[in-house]
Design a protein around this motif. Structure first.
Motif, PDB file in Angstrom:
ATOM      1  N   TRP A  58       0.831  -1.198   0.000  1.00 39.49           N
ATOM      2  CA  TRP A  58       0.000   0.000   0.000  1.00 39.49           C
ATOM      3  C   TRP A  58       0.868   1.253   0.000  1.00 39.49           C
ATOM      4  O   TRP A  58       0.613   2.205  -0.733  1.00 39.49           O
ATOM      5  CB  TRP A  58      -0.929  -0.023   1.206  1.00 39.49           C
ATOM      6  CG  TRP A  58      -1.837   1.151   1.282  1.00 39.49           C
ATOM      7  CD1 TRP A  58      -2.966   1.374   0.549  1.00 39.49           C
ATOM      8  CD2 TRP A  58      -1.676   2.287   2.133  1.00 39.49           C
ATOM      9  NE1 TRP A  58      -3.523   2.573   0.896  1.00 39.49           N
ATOM     10  CE2 TRP A  58      -2.744   3.158   1.864  1.00 39.49           C
ATOM     11  CE3 TRP A  58      -0.738   2.637   3.089  1.00 39.49           C
ATOM     12  CZ2 TRP A  58      -2.899   4.368   2.535  1.00 39.49           C
ATOM     13  CZ3 TRP A  58      -0.891   3.839   3.749  1.00 39.49           C
ATOM     14  CH2 TRP A  58      -1.960   4.691   3.467  1.00 39.49           C
ATOM     15  N   LEU A  59       1.926   1.237   0.819  1.00 38.06           N
ATOM     16  CA  LEU A  59       2.836   2.381   0.850  1.00 38.06           C
ATOM     17  C   LEU A  59       3.591   2.531  -0.465  1.00 38.06           C
ATOM     18  O   LEU A  59       3.838   3.652  -0.917  1.00 38.06           O
ATOM     19  CB  LEU A  59       3.836   2.232   2.000  1.00 38.06           C
ATOM     20  CG  LEU A  59       3.291   2.473   3.398  1.00 38.06           C
ATOM     21  CD1 LEU A  59       4.309   2.073   4.442  1.00 38.06           C
ATOM     22  CD2 LEU A  59       2.878   3.925   3.566  1.00 38.06           C
ATOM     23  N   ALA A  60       3.956   1.416  -1.077  1.00 38.74           N
ATOM     24  CA  ALA A  60       4.732   1.460  -2.318  1.00 38.74           C
ATOM     25  C   ALA A  60       3.970   2.179  -3.432  1.00 38.74           C
ATOM     26  O   ALA A  60       4.585   2.836  -4.279  1.00 38.74           O
ATOM     27  CB  ALA A  60       5.103   0.054  -2.756  1.00 38.74           C
ATOM     28  N   ARG A  61       2.655   2.065  -3.431  1.00 38.18           N
ATOM     29  CA  ARG A  61       1.852   2.721  -4.472  1.00 38.18           C
ATOM     30  C   ARG A  61       1.912   4.236  -4.387  1.00 38.18           C
ATOM     31  O   ARG A  61       1.662   4.921  -5.377  1.00 38.18           O
ATOM     32  CB  ARG A  61       0.399   2.274  -4.390  1.00 38.18           C
ATOM     33  CG  ARG A  61       0.178   0.872  -4.911  1.00 38.18           C
ATOM     34  CD  ARG A  61      -1.260   0.521  -4.844  1.00 38.18           C
ATOM     35  NE  ARG A  61      -1.509   0.162  -3.449  1.00 38.18           N
ATOM     36  CZ  ARG A  61      -2.668  -0.157  -2.945  1.00 38.18           C
ATOM     37  NH1 ARG A  61      -3.737  -0.128  -3.685  1.00 38.18           N
ATOM     38  NH2 ARG A  61      -2.793  -0.477  -1.681  1.00 38.18           N
ATOM     39  N   THR A  62       2.224   4.769  -3.222  1.00 35.72           N
ATOM     40  CA  THR A  62       2.224   6.216  -3.032  1.00 35.72           C
ATOM     41  C   THR A  62       3.615   6.826  -3.098  1.00 35.72           C
ATOM     42  O   THR A  62       3.757   8.028  -2.920  1.00 35.72           O
ATOM     43  CB  THR A  62       1.606   6.560  -1.664  1.00 35.72           C
ATOM     44  OG1 THR A  62       2.431   6.024  -0.630  1.00 35.72           O
ATOM     45  CG2 THR A  62       0.196   5.999  -1.539  1.00 35.72           C
ATOM     46  N   GLU A  65      10.435   6.072  -6.611  1.00 35.32           N
ATOM     47  CA  GLU A  65      11.462   5.043  -6.454  1.00 35.32           C
ATOM     48  C   GLU A  65      12.461   5.412  -5.360  1.00 35.32           C
ATOM     49  O   GLU A  65      12.855   4.565  -4.557  1.00 35.32           O
ATOM     50  CB  GLU A  65      12.193   4.830  -7.779  1.00 35.32           C
ATOM     51  CG  GLU A  65      13.159   3.666  -7.732  1.00 35.32           C
ATOM     52  CD  GLU A  65      13.802   3.391  -9.069  1.00 35.32           C
ATOM     53  OE1 GLU A  65      14.970   2.958  -9.071  1.00 35.32           O
ATOM     54  OE2 GLU A  65      13.151   3.596 -10.105  1.00 35.32           O
ATOM     55  N   ASP A  66      12.874   6.678  -5.311  1.00 33.59           N
ATOM     56  CA  ASP A  66      13.807   7.108  -4.265  1.00 33.59           C
ATOM     57  C   ASP A  66      13.176   7.016  -2.872  1.00 33.59           C
ATOM     58  O   ASP A  66      13.826   6.615  -1.914  1.00 33.59           O
ATOM     59  CB  ASP A  66      14.284   8.543  -4.520  1.00 33.59           C
ATOM     60  CG  ASP A  66      15.252   8.620  -5.694  1.00 33.59           C
ATOM     61  OD1 ASP A  66      15.844   7.582  -6.041  1.00 33.59           O
ATOM     62  OD2 ASP A  66      15.399   9.730  -6.237  1.00 33.59           O
ATOM     63  N   ALA A  67      11.901   7.387  -2.773  1.00 38.68           N
ATOM     64  CA  ALA A  67      11.210   7.296  -1.482  1.00 38.68           C
ATOM     65  C   ALA A  67      11.067   5.836  -1.056  1.00 38.68           C
ATOM     66  O   ALA A  67      11.214   5.522   0.129  1.00 38.68           O
ATOM     67  CB  ALA A  67       9.840   7.952  -1.564  1.00 38.68           C
ATOM     68  N   ALA A  68      10.793   4.948  -1.999  1.00 33.74           N
ATOM     69  CA  ALA A  68      10.686   3.522  -1.679  1.00 33.74           C
ATOM     70  C   ALA A  68      12.025   2.986  -1.180  1.00 33.74           C
ATOM     71  O   ALA A  68      12.073   2.208  -0.223  1.00 33.74           O
ATOM     72  CB  ALA A  68      10.209   2.737  -2.900  1.00 33.74           C
ATOM     73  N   THR A  69      13.109   3.410  -1.809  1.00 34.13           N
ATOM     74  CA  THR A  69      14.436   2.975  -1.362  1.00 34.13           C
ATOM     75  C   THR A  69      14.728   3.499   0.036  1.00 34.13           C
ATOM     76  O   THR A  69      15.280   2.779   0.877  1.00 34.13           O
ATOM     77  CB  THR A  69      15.517   3.441  -2.350  1.00 34.13           C
ATOM     78  OG1 THR A  69      15.182   2.971  -3.652  1.00 34.13           O
ATOM     79  CG2 THR A  69      16.884   2.923  -1.971  1.00 34.13           C
ATOM     80  N   GLY A 179      20.331   3.580   2.506  1.00 34.36           N
ATOM     81  CA  GLY A 179      20.001   4.995   2.703  1.00 34.36           C
ATOM     82  C   GLY A 179      20.914   5.912   1.924  1.00 34.36           C
ATOM     83  O   GLY A 179      20.462   6.893   1.318  1.00 34.36           O
ATOM     84  N   LEU A 180      22.206   5.615   1.934  1.00 36.56           N
ATOM     85  CA  LEU A 180      23.159   6.442   1.188  1.00 36.56           C
ATOM     86  C   LEU A 180      22.927   6.337  -0.321  1.00 36.56           C
ATOM     87  O   LEU A 180      23.060   7.327  -1.038  1.00 36.56           O
ATOM     88  CB  LEU A 180      24.596   6.065   1.542  1.00 36.56           C
ATOM     89  CG  LEU A 180      25.027   6.443   2.958  1.00 36.56           C
ATOM     90  CD1 LEU A 180      26.404   5.853   3.267  1.00 36.56           C
ATOM     91  CD2 LEU A 180      25.030   7.951   3.137  1.00 36.56           C
ATOM     92  N   SER A 181      22.552   5.163  -0.781  1.00 35.29           N
ATOM     93  CA  SER A 181      22.278   5.025  -2.222  1.00 35.29           C
ATOM     94  C   SER A 181      20.986   5.755  -2.597  1.00 35.29           C
ATOM     95  O   SER A 181      20.862   6.311  -3.688  1.00 35.29           O
ATOM     96  CB  SER A 181      22.215   3.554  -2.630  1.00 35.29           C
ATOM     97  OG  SER A 181      21.091   2.927  -2.099  1.00 35.29           O
ATOM     98  N   ALA A 182      20.014   5.781  -1.699  1.00 33.34           N
ATOM     99  CA  ALA A 182      18.767   6.521  -1.975  1.00 33.34           C
ATOM    100  C   ALA A 182      19.034   8.015  -2.051  1.00 33.34           C
ATOM    101  O   ALA A 182      18.381   8.717  -2.821  1.00 33.34           O
ATOM    102  CB  ALA A 182      17.739   6.229  -0.886  1.00 33.34           C
TER     103      ALA A 182
END
Length: 187
Positions: A58-62, A65-69, A179-182
């Protein structure tokens, strides 16, 4: 299938020595390894893994890509903290025989444990969340089944605190790298 396998292995490993596994092991040791105890523990593992996977999807839909990472990094960090947190609970001297009370306590513990944080993270990363939930249910269920079968011997046979600290360190490193890669600091 990747999400199922990753979630299953990660859930089993991070549930080793966790509060839910220890509770089931201690109750099995004091009250006996009854089938209803195992059924309640497995059902709770399945339900909480399903909730975590659904919430992650559910969170992934909102999210971008950077926020998901970044969410995955935060989930890894929370899992690391939960693994490092010492468990100071003692074996109950007069434990309740109420399966309803046990189900409530297990549900509350499992919903916020390292395994479920990782299941949510896998549901964010991989496209099909039911497989992440199934993997989490299998891994978490396997861990409580090991606790149920070993009973009080679980704490004697395995160096649980050392395992939990090692897992916390690994998860912390993974969280930092993710986190650093995001943030684009490392590629």
């Amino acid at each position: 299938m990747t999400s199922l396998l990753f979630a299953m292995v990660a859930s089993f490993l991070t549930a080793t020595g966790a509060r839910d596994q220890l509770l089931v092991a201690r109750l099995a040791g004091v009250l006996g390894a009854s089938t209803p105890l195992l059924v309640v523990a497995l059902a709770s593992s399945a339900v909480t893994a399903g909730i975590a996977a659904w919430a992650g999807a559910w969170l992934a839909r909102t999210m971008s890509e950077d926020a998901a990472t970044m969410f995955v990094a935060i989930a890894l960090l929370l899992a690391a903290v939960e693994c490092a947190w010492p468990n100071r609970e003692k074996t109950p001297r007069e434990p309740t025989r109420s399966l309803g009370a046990l189900a409530i306590v297990l549900f509350a513990r499992q919903l916020t444990d390292a395994s479920r944080f990782l299941v949510a993270a896998f549901a964010v990363v991989f496209a099909y969340w039911p497989l992440a939930g199934l993997g989490g249910a299998l891994g978490g269920g396997g861990a409580v089944a090991v606790g149920w079968s070993l009973g009080l011997a679980l704490e004697d046979k395995l160096p649980l605190r050392a395992i939990r600290i090692a897992l916390a360190l690994i998860l912390f490193i993974l969280a930092a790298v993710t986190g650093l890669s995001a943030r684009g600091t490392i590629g």
